[in-house]
Scaffold this active site. Structure first.
Site, PDB file in Angstrom:
ATOM      1  N   ASP A   1      48.709  52.678  44.856  1.00 51.58           N
ATOM      2  CA  ASP A   1      47.681  53.711  45.010  1.00 51.58           C
ATOM      3  C   ASP A   1      48.359  54.953  44.440  1.00 51.58           C
ATOM      4  O   ASP A   1      49.244  55.533  45.091  1.00 51.58           O
ATOM      5  CB  ASP A   1      47.333  53.917  46.479  1.00 51.58           C
ATOM      6  CG  ASP A   1      46.260  54.972  46.645  1.00 51.58           C
ATOM      7  OD1 ASP A   1      46.267  55.956  45.868  1.00 51.58           O
ATOM      8  OD2 ASP A   1      45.413  54.842  47.533  1.00 51.58           O
ATOM      9  N   HIS A   2      47.992  55.352  43.230  1.00 51.98           N
ATOM     10  CA  HIS A   2      48.826  56.346  42.555  1.00 51.98           C
ATOM     11  C   HIS A   2      48.826  57.694  43.275  1.00 51.98           C
ATOM     12  O   HIS A   2      49.713  58.513  43.074  1.00 51.98           O
ATOM     13  CB  HIS A   2      48.463  56.485  41.066  1.00 51.98           C
ATOM     14  CG  HIS A   2      47.249  57.300  40.791  1.00 51.98           C
ATOM     15  ND1 HIS A   2      45.982  56.793  40.842  1.00 51.98           N
ATOM     16  CD2 HIS A   2      47.100  58.601  40.452  1.00 51.98           C
ATOM     17  CE1 HIS A   2      45.112  57.747  40.550  1.00 51.98           C
ATOM     18  NE2 HIS A   2      45.764  58.863  40.303  1.00 51.98           N
TER      19      HIS A   2
ATOM     20  N   HIS B   1      42.388  56.284  47.710  1.00 51.79           N
ATOM     21  CA  HIS B   1      43.067  57.583  47.633  1.00 51.79           C
ATOM     22  C   HIS B   1      42.753  58.495  48.834  1.00 51.79           C
ATOM     23  O   HIS B   1      43.657  59.041  49.458  1.00 51.79           O
ATOM     24  CB  HIS B   1      42.675  58.327  46.357  1.00 51.79           C
ATOM     25  CG  HIS B   1      42.885  57.524  45.101  1.00 51.79           C
ATOM     26  ND1 HIS B   1      43.909  56.625  44.958  1.00 51.79           N
ATOM     27  CD2 HIS B   1      42.206  57.501  43.921  1.00 51.79           C
ATOM     28  CE1 HIS B   1      43.853  56.083  43.742  1.00 51.79           C
ATOM     29  NE2 HIS B   1      42.824  56.595  43.104  1.00 51.79           N
TER      30      HIS B   1
HETATM   31  C1  BG6 Z   1      41.550  56.502  39.697  1.00 52.83           C
HETATM   32  C2  BG6 Z   1      40.066  56.288  39.641  1.00 52.83           C
HETATM   33  O1  BG6 Z   1      42.135  55.679  40.664  1.00 52.83           O
HETATM   34  O2  BG6 Z   1      41.808  57.869  40.023  1.00 52.83           O
HETATM   35  C3  BG6 Z   1      39.424  57.214  38.639  1.00 52.83           C
HETATM   36  O3  BG6 Z   1      39.810  54.933  39.281  1.00 52.83           O
HETATM   37  C4  BG6 Z   1      39.797  58.651  38.930  1.00 52.83           C
HETATM   38  O4  BG6 Z   1      38.017  57.053  38.627  1.00 52.83           O
HETATM   39  C5  BG6 Z   1      41.302  58.792  39.074  1.00 52.83           C
HETATM   40  O5  BG6 Z   1      39.333  59.464  37.862  1.00 52.83           O
HETATM   41  C6  BG6 Z   1      41.674  60.173  39.557  1.00 52.83           C
HETATM   42  O6  BG6 Z   1      43.066  60.314  39.519  1.00 52.83           O
HETATM   43  P1  BG6 Z   1      43.745  61.752  39.361  1.00 52.83           P
HETATM   44  O7  BG6 Z   1      45.197  61.477  39.472  1.00 52.83           O
HETATM   45  O8  BG6 Z   1      43.313  62.280  38.030  1.00 52.83           O
HETATM   46  O9  BG6 Z   1      43.205  62.574  40.500  1.00 52.83           O
END
Ligand code: BG6
Length: 509
Positions: free
Chosen positions: A186-187, A249
């Protein structure tokens, strides 16, 4: 920069190496780790995909990605040449056992050349349907056998609902890999500001005494994006905002804000505390769905003064799609700490600004001793975690407005990463990839966490599937979502707070 951590030789195998994630995120992150001295001397990155390419074309494709997306800026060609010599590409069909035999031979040959055993990271940057078949063939080829050295990494989405996530977890852990070998990404957990929530709460004595229902009125978590679905319409139309953002997230951020203090920073201790929290979240009953969950889909509108199309006109999206591009939830946590403290979560595409923020809103003082005339500008204390952009924290306090009369006005005490820590923060994927190389699973989702998170969103998904929306599109691109989202808080006598970055730009929700 040379680091003092010893990382063992590693073979990183990327399934889906011709895709976007590899070019935009994985390789730029690995390149940064390389030039900052975090990768071992002996490492090999093997790209696998169906796309016809030779090593040279693969390297060129990745070079363009690094040049464009790396936080290091334009690539220094000498650095790139040193890095590129560790990159190789093989055309492969992920359903063909022969491809896995070849991979196994390639890894063995590399280890022989190095004269050392390696850790193997199998990174699945593939569509979800490929997860199980790849894991199965890795297992059949014996590539998953070494429980210490072989690690498998899954990108989200992990499952489509509770049932499919559970089935996938069971198959993986019963037959192919041990749970300790699995890294579910989960980045958001790799973001500095998200990790800093732990530091804020558990490395400072100041907050814990007031971190409960006695002092906190409610919490808002907003993840607003200006982008639409870009080139990912095909995937997104099957997912929607609840699956794409909230199930993972936003719930992970909520866990860090609301979990109990861990006894240690061991991977399992942190993950246990998060699971406890997820399990304490009250299931939304189907008869009060409208009071607790709101969905929306954007129509055409304007972002930063430019006209943008409606979701239903985006490439890859069905013309009568009922997929939500905005979702908001009101969640309650049934434990001593959070009884009667609502947590409001919202996320959406094509909102007016890009801002991810957590606002912890405190209760008013128990007795107001200032005269009414002093209080016109009064606002409750608010601790804000700026996840992005303008990363940092702010604490809103009341201050006496300078002047001859007593007037109170809010003032923000601020901590901005860029002011305090001049060195740039690593990208989330750098942190996560390094942790995988080191075998540290703290920032990754364990099977029970994933399932507990699906358990929260499943009733909403079911209720929404049973009652298709009659009013989509129900918000214009460039607005803050459907009116029903405001009503969700208005019923509790509250309103969504404008993210502080927006307040600063002089706009208001
Ligand atoms: C991803 C989603 O996990 O996270 C995307 O699949 C989203 O739809 C993205 O745009 C958002 O990541 P960040 O790091 O740009 O907030």
């Amino acid at each position: 920069m040379q680091t003092d951590i010893q990382i063992e030789p590693a073979v990183i195998v990327v399934f889906g190496a011709g895709g976007d994630l590899t070019q935009r995120k994985l390789i730029p992150a690995l390149f940064s780790l390389f030039i900052e001295g975090w990768l071992p001397e002996q490492f090999l990155i093997i790209g696998l995909d169906r796309v016809q390419m030779n090593d040279q074309a693969f390297r060129q494709h990745l070079y363009e990605g690094v040049d464009r997306y790396s936080r290091q800026g334009k690539v220094n060609t000498q650095d790139w040449d040193r890095f590129a010599s560790h990159l190789t590409y093989t055309v492969a069909d992920f359903t063909n056992p022969k491809a896995f035999d070849l991979l196994s031979e390639q890894i063995a040959a590399q280890e022989e050349t190095w004269g050392q055993l390696s850790n193997q990271i199998f990174y699945l940057a593939t569509p979800p349907t490929m997860m199980e078949p790849i894991a199965r063939l890795l297992h059949h080829t014996g590539l998953s056998d070494n429980r210490e050295r072989a690690r498998i990494v899954f990108e989200k989405p992990f499952g489509h609902d509770l049932e499919s996530a559970r089935a996938l977890n069971n198959t993986l852990t019963n037959f192919f890999f041990a749970e300790t070998q699995i890294y579910r990404i989960d980045h958001y957990l790799g973001k500095e500001t998200v990790q800093n929530i732990l530091a804020l709460r558990f490395a400072n004595a100041l907050f814990e005494p007031v971190w409960d229902r006695r002092y906190i009125d409610h919490v808002q978590i907003t993840v607003a994006e200006t982008v639409g679905v870009e080139h990912r319409g095909g995937y997104y139309d099957q997912a929607g905002a609840l699956r794409d953002m909230i199930q993972n997230h936003l719930l992970q951020v909520l866990c860090l804000i609301a979990m109990e203090p861990p006894v240690s920073f061991g991977a399992d201790e942190i993950r246990n505390k998060k699971v406890d929290l997820l399990r304490a979240i009250r299931t939304i009953p189907c008869d009060s769905m409208d009071w607790s969950a709101v969905r929306g889909q954007y129509g055409e509108g304007q972002i930063d003064g430019k006209a943008v199309p409606a979701y239903r006109h985006e490439p890859g999206v069905s013309a009568d799609s009922n997929t939500e591009t905005f979702a908001a939830l009101r969640l309650c946590i049934d434990n001593w700490r959070w009884q009667n403290v609502p947590f409001y979560l919202r996320t959406g595409k094509r909102l007016p600004i890009r801002a991810s923020e957590v606002s912890v809103v405190f209760r008013p003082v128990p007795h107001q001793s200032f005269p009414r005339s002093a209080l016109e500008g009064w606002q409750p204390n608010r601790l804000v975690v700026h996840v992005q952009p303008d990363e940092g924290l702010s604490l809103r306090v009341q201050a006496k407005q300078p002047g001859l009369r007593m007037r109170l006005n809010p003032a923000d005490m601020q901590f901005r990463y860029q002011d305090v820590f001049p060195s740039p923060s690593p990208e989330a994927y750098e942190t996560l990839l390094l942790d995988i190389l080191l075998g540290d699973a703290t920032l990754f989702m364990r099977a029970d966490q994933i399932e507990a998170a699906w358990q929260i969103v499943d009733p909403v998904l079911e209720a929404w599937a049973d009652n298709p929306p009659a009013d989509f599109p129900n918000y214009s691109a460039g607005s803050w979502g459907p009116e029903a989202a405001e009503a969700l808080l208005a019923r509790d006598g509250r309103h969504w707070l404008a993210p502080i970055v927006e307040e600063k730009r002089g706009k208001h929700v």
